[in-house]
Design a protein around this motif. Structure first.
Motif, PDB file in Angstrom:
ATOM      1  N   THR A  67       0.844  -1.188   0.000  1.00 11.09           N
ATOM      2  CA  THR A  67       0.000   0.000   0.000  1.00 11.09           C
ATOM      3  C   THR A  67       0.882   1.242   0.000  1.00 11.09           C
ATOM      4  O   THR A  67       2.024   1.204   0.453  1.00 11.09           O
ATOM      5  CB  THR A  67      -0.886   0.033   1.249  1.00 11.09           C
ATOM      6  N   PRO A  68       0.346   2.369  -0.507  1.00  7.39           N
ATOM      7  CA  PRO A  68       1.124   3.608  -0.544  1.00  7.39           C
ATOM      8  C   PRO A  68       1.647   4.006   0.845  1.00  7.39           C
ATOM      9  O   PRO A  68       2.768   4.516   0.955  1.00  7.39           O
ATOM     10  CB  PRO A  68       0.126   4.636  -1.061  1.00  7.39           C
ATOM     11  N   ASP A  69       0.839   3.752   1.890  1.00  9.03           N
ATOM     12  CA  ASP A  69       1.277   4.124   3.237  1.00  9.03           C
ATOM     13  C   ASP A  69       2.550   3.396   3.628  1.00  9.03           C
ATOM     14  O   ASP A  69       3.488   3.974   4.170  1.00  9.03           O
ATOM     15  CB  ASP A  69       0.186   3.783   4.266  1.00  9.03           C
ATOM     16  N   GLN A  70       2.555   2.090   3.328  1.00  8.05           N
ATOM     17  CA  GLN A  70       3.731   1.288   3.668  1.00  8.05           C
ATOM     18  C   GLN A  70       4.965   1.790   2.925  1.00  8.05           C
ATOM     19  O   GLN A  70       6.048   1.902   3.495  1.00  8.05           O
ATOM     20  CB  GLN A  70       3.505  -0.163   3.262  1.00  8.05           C
ATOM     21  N   ILE A  71       4.773   2.096   1.628  1.00 13.46           N
ATOM     22  CA  ILE A  71       5.897   2.538   0.807  1.00 13.46           C
ATOM     23  C   ILE A  71       6.423   3.867   1.351  1.00 13.46           C
ATOM     24  O   ILE A  71       7.624   4.058   1.533  1.00 13.46           O
ATOM     25  CB  ILE A  71       5.449   2.678  -0.662  1.00 13.46           C
ATOM     26  N   GLU A  72       5.491   4.755   1.659  1.00 10.65           N
ATOM     27  CA  GLU A  72       5.848   6.057   2.208  1.00 10.65           C
ATOM     28  C   GLU A  72       6.651   5.887   3.496  1.00 10.65           C
ATOM     29  O   GLU A  72       7.692   6.508   3.695  1.00 10.65           O
ATOM     30  CB  GLU A  72       4.537   6.823   2.486  1.00 10.65           C
ATOM     31  N   ALA A  73       6.156   5.016   4.363  1.00 18.28           N
ATOM     32  CA  ALA A  73       6.796   4.827   5.656  1.00 18.28           C
ATOM     33  C   ALA A  73       8.226   4.305   5.490  1.00 18.28           C
ATOM     34  O   ALA A  73       9.165   4.797   6.133  1.00 18.28           O
ATOM     35  CB  ALA A  73       5.985   3.850   6.513  1.00 18.28           C
ATOM     36  N   LEU A  74       8.388   3.335   4.595  1.00 11.58           N
ATOM     37  CA  LEU A  74       9.726   2.762   4.417  1.00 11.58           C
ATOM     38  C   LEU A  74      10.668   3.778   3.770  1.00 11.58           C
ATOM     39  O   LEU A  74      11.826   3.902   4.169  1.00 11.58           O
ATOM     40  CB  LEU A  74       9.650   1.487   3.573  1.00 11.58           C
ATOM     41  N   ASN A  75      10.145   4.543   2.792  1.00 12.68           N
ATOM     42  CA  ASN A  75      10.986   5.568   2.163  1.00 12.68           C
ATOM     43  C   ASN A  75      11.458   6.594   3.183  1.00 12.68           C
ATOM     44  O   ASN A  75      12.593   7.046   3.150  1.00 12.68           O
ATOM     45  CB  ASN A  75      10.217   6.265   1.037  1.00 12.68           C
ATOM     46  N   THR A  76      10.545   6.984   4.085  1.00 15.01           N
ATOM     47  CA  THR A  76      10.917   7.953   5.117  1.00 15.01           C
ATOM     48  C   THR A  76      11.997   7.358   6.009  1.00 15.01           C
ATOM     49  O   THR A  76      12.994   7.994   6.320  1.00 15.01           O
ATOM     50  CB  THR A  76       9.681   8.304   5.971  1.00 15.01           C
ATOM     51  N   GLU A  77      11.777   6.103   6.385  1.00 16.74           N
ATOM     52  CA  GLU A  77      12.729   5.460   7.279  1.00 16.74           C
ATOM     53  C   GLU A  77      14.114   5.338   6.637  1.00 16.74           C
ATOM     54  O   GLU A  77      15.132   5.503   7.301  1.00 16.74           O
ATOM     55  CB  GLU A  77      12.191   4.075   7.660  1.00 16.74           C
ATOM     56  N   LEU A  78      14.134   5.085   5.333  1.00 14.88           N
ATOM     57  CA  LEU A  78      15.419   4.932   4.652  1.00 14.88           C
ATOM     58  C   LEU A  78      16.020   6.280   4.245  1.00 14.88           C
ATOM     59  O   LEU A  78      17.127   6.344   3.735  1.00 14.88           O
ATOM     60  CB  LEU A  78      15.260   4.059   3.395  1.00 14.88           C
ATOM     61  N   GLY A  79      15.255   7.356   4.441  1.00 16.65           N
ATOM     62  CA  GLY A  79      15.788   8.688   4.143  1.00 16.65           C
ATOM     63  C   GLY A  79      15.626   9.104   2.694  1.00 16.65           C
ATOM     64  O   GLY A  79      16.295  10.027   2.236  1.00 16.65           O
ATOM     65  N   PHE A  80      14.744   8.460   1.941  1.00 20.86           N
ATOM     66  CA  PHE A  80      14.595   8.825   0.533  1.00 20.86           C
ATOM     67  C   PHE A  80      13.530   9.884   0.311  1.00 20.86           C
ATOM     68  O   PHE A  80      13.236  10.231  -0.828  1.00 20.86           O
ATOM     69  CB  PHE A  80      14.306   7.593  -0.318  1.00 20.86           C
ATOM     70  N   ASN A  81      12.937  10.383   1.378  1.00 15.56           N
ATOM     71  CA  ASN A  81      11.955  11.449   1.212  1.00 15.56           C
ATOM     72  C   ASN A  81      12.554  12.829   1.458  1.00 15.56           C
ATOM     73  O   ASN A  81      11.861  13.821   1.423  1.00 15.56           O
ATOM     74  CB  ASN A  81      10.760  11.216   2.145  1.00 15.56           C
ATOM     75  N   ARG A  82      13.859  12.860   1.723  1.00  9.97           N
ATOM     76  CA  ARG A  82      14.498  14.148   1.992  1.00  9.97           C
ATOM     77  C   ARG A  82      14.778  14.871   0.678  1.00  9.97           C
ATOM     78  O   ARG A  82      14.793  14.254  -0.393  1.00  9.97           O
ATOM     79  CB  ARG A  82      15.808  13.915   2.751  1.00  9.97           C
ATOM     80  N   PRO A  83      14.998  16.204   0.743  1.00  7.21           N
ATOM     81  CA  PRO A  83      15.271  16.953  -0.486  1.00  7.21           C
ATOM     82  C   PRO A  83      16.551  16.453  -1.170  1.00  7.21           C
ATOM     83  O   PRO A  83      17.443  15.907  -0.514  1.00  7.21           O
ATOM     84  CB  PRO A  83      15.475  18.390  -0.001  1.00  7.21           C
ATOM     85  N   PHE A  84      16.635  16.708  -2.475  1.00  5.53           N
ATOM     86  CA  PHE A  84      17.744  16.204  -3.272  1.00  5.53           C
ATOM     87  C   PHE A  84      19.103  16.592  -2.701  1.00  5.53           C
ATOM     88  O   PHE A  84      19.980  15.753  -2.517  1.00  5.53           O
ATOM     89  CB  PHE A  84      17.611  16.731  -4.704  1.00  5.53           C
ATOM     90  N   PHE A  85      19.269  17.896  -2.399  1.00  7.14           N
ATOM     91  CA  PHE A  85      20.599  18.346  -1.994  1.00  7.14           C
ATOM     92  C   PHE A  85      21.040  17.732  -0.677  1.00  7.14           C
ATOM     93  O   PHE A  85      22.209  17.431  -0.477  1.00  7.14           O
ATOM     94  CB  PHE A  85      20.661  19.877  -1.947  1.00  7.14           C
ATOM     95  N   VAL A  86      20.086  17.537   0.216  1.00  8.31           N
ATOM     96  CA  VAL A  86      20.424  16.907   1.493  1.00  8.31           C
ATOM     97  C   VAL A  86      20.915  15.486   1.254  1.00  8.31           C
ATOM     98  O   VAL A  86      21.960  15.066   1.765  1.00  8.31           O
ATOM     99  CB  VAL A  86      19.184  16.903   2.425  1.00  8.31           C
ATOM    100  N   GLN A  87      20.158  14.749   0.423  1.00 10.13           N
ATOM    101  CA  GLN A  87      20.555  13.371   0.133  1.00 10.13           C
ATOM    102  C   GLN A  87      21.913  13.311  -0.549  1.00 10.13           C
ATOM    103  O   GLN A  87      22.763  12.498  -0.207  1.00 10.13           O
ATOM    104  CB  GLN A  87      19.524  12.709  -0.787  1.00 10.13           C
TER     105      GLN A  87
END
Lengths: 316, 523
Positions: free
Chosen positions: A44-64
């Motif tokens: 589900t989108p919620d699960q994907i969102e949660a895992l992306n946040t946990e792995l740090g892939f939801n941060r802005p480009f320059f930060v990453q």
């Protein structure tokens, strides 16, 4: 000489920086993250969102990117979420099959192409020349995957001389290692040979009608020596460049051949990590390949000096 | 001179070929002579189509992970061949009068692959993690808690009583594998990092992108009763099972034909006829699931029910299924969302809306709806050939009915991103494996294609609170009819999965996944 090599290596740094930045940006822009690939079709989108946040892939480009860059400077190229190992380890592991494959393919290519190219040039205009040129044209036009499948069907399924696919590491013995690599290397070698044959032929043709060859013949030197020593040596820089390019492309990983023959090399790693959006591995592989490519070219440049003293760097 | 060069080249090539092939040949010859004619192979090679993203069946919804996982891990309960939940690591259970507490007794003396005995601590840790990370468990029994009573007893407390709790615990996809407590505690967001279970096989080596090698677990303690489906007394027939990752389908086929692999999974249906003629091979055709079309019910022009009705009216499922699966022997036209042979849940409710193949009706409905040639986006991915091919046919059929239908094709990850956002798709097709319970269907999950209607949520409560099987079946029939009437989604047909295996392979079973613990191959 040394300062020349140093200069070439230093000039790599901006290249690598730009490449890393572009690749990171491309991976950032394309949709879908590692979480999508990790969680499968019905996530589900919620699960994907949660895992992306946990792995740090939801941060802005320059930060990453800055985060990754600082780590790379510290020697940490990141960790793959799929392979459960560090990127450097993964590259090391996947590079070995590719290296073996590339070396073997290059050997096949050279065995096939150089004699054929020399003969074609020497017998210019004869039936032999026409055949060699046509065969090499067909070879260049033949898609690699078709040739691979043909070899697989003939030698793997019908004759059952070689395994259809797979890979055996060197630790399982040289013979086993070569047995698995034979078909893919032959397939790659034939395609590369097509290109190298034409290059050998044309570089030799240029030399064969020069005055110093006539002189050599007039002096009564043996014909084989005239061709193989005087002519070939003068044509060598062009052939070397071609070999360098062909080796560079082989070592950069041959995605189709490796996928077909199921060889866990750099090409396969590139493809699977793009599908999985395994961004650190993509970065690592691209940088590694860039580095290799430049180094192979550098090696070719240095080799020029050995075969042709006129081309030594620093010589006016 | 010319002769010399040529003979040198020929000699070199021949030498290499002889050397390389000769070495291999002598190896196999040796193997052959050592064993008798009816001897069984020590190693079973199975070509699978993708590298498993992890070996954590709790958190990943993937057939490959589940298919390998059932050999390594076991749940408290599992489905037997008749789809009945049967105790595996559990011994028995009791339900409290109010239906909210399940007291589950565990089998004693079961050992994990690391030699540690399985106790209530491991079960509590594993099951509480499963309720959290398994999407289906979370949706159905989220908030339920497992507690330890004593070393061999655990208690499950659910929020609401329901008739299907044990069925849910026994669900085969994203199944409730029991791991040692330490493994659960060290798990990260990406999953567990040690692969230890209680199953008949243990992981001996996992080489990423190459193979997963399983070895028979000698101290395995099977449950009682005859082997049946995923339950009963499992016995490891072959010492070593190697799952070879072979992503290219033609390579899998060539490999099983040459004998390099004993079994090749996921045979593309285009190759079915060719392989069926090969007498040295056996083909297993197993019911797989449904190919479904989902329509956007919330955003844009598709939010208009008439437009969706028009779309359903335009479909000819026979053409769609033929394009997707290539051979009429390999699919079935039926509008049931569940396995049609399932006596409890298979139903043809709403069949008047299925495969109507009525372009005129579609045009009329479209005219009534006030549709003004707005673009209808069908998103798909060529990574799943059947989904992609079906999408192209649906596009053609919609165009014929007057829709301005466009296909957007992406790689799998991008497709998933678009699919999850109703603003980015109007329709999409996915193939979904069968579920044991209708409440587990993705179509009923609002996160799947955005369908969020009281008819669905109330229907689910009705099914789960039903006093009898008939009442539950009737409630499900109502939901299925609603899905068709509302134009939320339609089944396009039922598909099968094909595995090819060498003629000498025996004992492969199937329940949701290929089961290999009873399998062996003749030398």
């Amino acid at each position: 000489m040394l300062s020349y090599i140093l200069k070439r290596i230093l000039s790599l740094i901006p290249v690598l920086f730009v490449v890393s930045c572009v690749v990171f940006l491309v991976v950032y822009i394309i949709p879908g993250g590692p979480a999508t690939a990790l969680l499968g079709l019905e996530a589900t989108p919620d699960q994907i969102e949660a895992l992306n946040t946990e792995l740090g892939f939801n941060r802005p480009f320059f930060v990453q990117y800055a985060d990754w860059f600082v780590n790379v400077l510290k020697g940490d190229w990141g960790t793959s979420y799929f392979l459960h190992q560090s990127v450097l380890e993964a590259i090391g592991e996947y590079f070995l099959p590719t290296l073996s494959l590339a070396v073997l393919a290059q050997i096949f290519a050279l065995i096939l192409s150089v004699p054929l190219g020399i003969l074609a040039a020497y017998r210019r205009g004869t039936a032999l020349d026409v055949t060699a040129v046509s065969v090499s044209l067909v070879g260049a036009a033949l898609p690699g995957f078709l040739l691979s499948m043909f070899l697989m069907l003939l030698f793997g399924v019908h004759l059952q001389i070689f395994p259809v696919a797979g890979y055996a590491g060197l630790e399982e013995g040289l013979a086993e290692h070569l047995r698995y690599l034979f078909l893919p290397a032959l397939s790659l070698g034939i395609v590369q040979a097509a290109y190298l044959t034409r290059m050998t032929r044309s570089s030799l043709l240029e030399v064969l009608y020069k005055n110093f060859i006539q002189t050599a013949r007039a002096k009564g030197i043996k014909e084989s020596k005239v061709v193989l020593k005087y002519a070939l040596k003068n044509g060598a820089p062009v052939i070397l460049t071609a070999v360098g390019q062909s080796f560079g492309s082989l070592i950069a990983g041959t995605i189709v051949t490796e996928t077909l023959f199921n060889i866990p090399g750099l090409g396969m790693l590139t493809l699977t990590s793009i599908n999985r959006r395994d961004v650190f591995v993509i970065q690592g592989v691209v940088l590694f390949i860039t580095l290799l490519y430049v180094l192979v070219n550098l090696a070719v440049d240095i080799l020029y000096g050995f075969v042709d003293p006129r081309l030594r760097p620093g010589r006016k | 001179m010319r002769k010399k060069i040529w003979s040198c080249v020929t000699a070199l090539v021949l030498c290499t070929a002889l050397f390389v092939s000769g070495c291999g040949g002598s190896n196999t010859e040796k193997k052959d002579t050592e064993k008798g004619a009816d001897a069984k192979k020590e190693e079973l090679h199975i070509a699978i189509s993708a590298n498993p993203p992890s070996l954590d069946p709790q958190s990943v919804n993937s057939n490959i992970v589940g298919g390998i996982g059932i050999h390594i891990y076991e749940p408290l309960f599992a489905m037997n061949a008749n789809y009945e939940p049967t105790p595996v690591l559990a011994e028995s259970y009791e339900v409290s009068k109010d239906g909210k507490e399940y007291t589950i007794k565990l089998r004693q003396g079961v050992k994990f692959h690391n030699g540690k005995e399985m106790t209530a601590d491991d079960v509590v840790a594993s099951m509480n993690r499963w309720v959290e990370v398994s999407a289906k468990a979370n949706t159905l029994i989220g908030g339920s808690v497992f507690e330890k009573v004593d070393d061999y007893t655990v208690k499950l407390t659910v929020n609401e009583p329901a008739s299907d709790i044990i069925m849910i615990l026994a669900g085969p996809i994203q199944f409730a594998a029991i791991y040692p407590k330490e493994v659960v505690e060290s798990a990260t967001a990406e999953g567990i990092s040690e692969y230890i279970g209680t199953g008949p096989y243990k992981v001996s080596e996992w080489k990423q992108d190459q193979y997963v090698e399983l070895e028979r677990y000698d101290e395995y303690q099977p449950a009682e009763g005859e082997a049946s489906g995923l339950a009963g007394k499992k016995e490891a027939a072959t010492k070593t099972i190697v799952y070879d990752v072979v992503t290219d389908a033609s390579t899998r086929i060539a490999g099983v034909q040459s004998g390099q692999y004993d079994i090749a999974e996921e045979i593309p249906l285009d190759n079915y006829e060719e392989l069926a003629k090969d007498t040295s091979l056996k083909l297993n055709v197993d019911k797989g699931g449904t190919l479904n079309l989902f329509l956007d019910t919330t955003e844009g022009i598709m939010a208009n029910q008439k437009v969706r009705e028009a779309a359903l009216a335009a479909l000819n499922c026979e053409d769609i299924m033929l394009a997707a699966y290539g051979n009429p022997e390999l699919y079935e036209l039926n509008n049931s969302w569940m396995d049609p042979t399932d006596t409890q849940w298979g139903t043809d409710a709403g069949k008047e809306f299925y495969s109507q193949n009525d372009t005129e009706k579609a045009k009329e409905l479209l005219a009534e709806s006030g549709y003004n040639n707005e673009k209808i986006v069908l998103v798909t991915t060529p990574d799943y050939a059947e989904m992609y091919n079906a999408t192209l046919v649906v596009q053609e059929q919609l165009k014929k009915a007057g829709f301005n239908a466009e296909v957007e094709s992406y790689d799998f990850s991008t497709f998933m991103e678009h699919r999850a956002d109703p603003n980015q798709f109007d329709m999409f097709i996915t193939s979904n494996s069968y579920n044991m319970l209708p409440i587990q269907l993705s179509v009923l999950d609002s996160g799947w294609a955005g369908l969020d209607r009281p008819e669905v949520s109330e229907g689910i409560s009705k099914i789960r609170g039903a006093a009898s099987d008939e009442e539950a079946a009737a409630a499900w029939g109502d939901i299925q009819t609603f899905l068709y009437e509302y134009g939320a989604a339609t089944v396009l047909g039922h598909y099968t999965g094909v595995s090819a295996m060498d003629g000498g392979v025996e004992g492969v079973d199937y329940l949701r996944f290929n089961i290999y613990w009873g399998a062996s191959a003749a030398e």
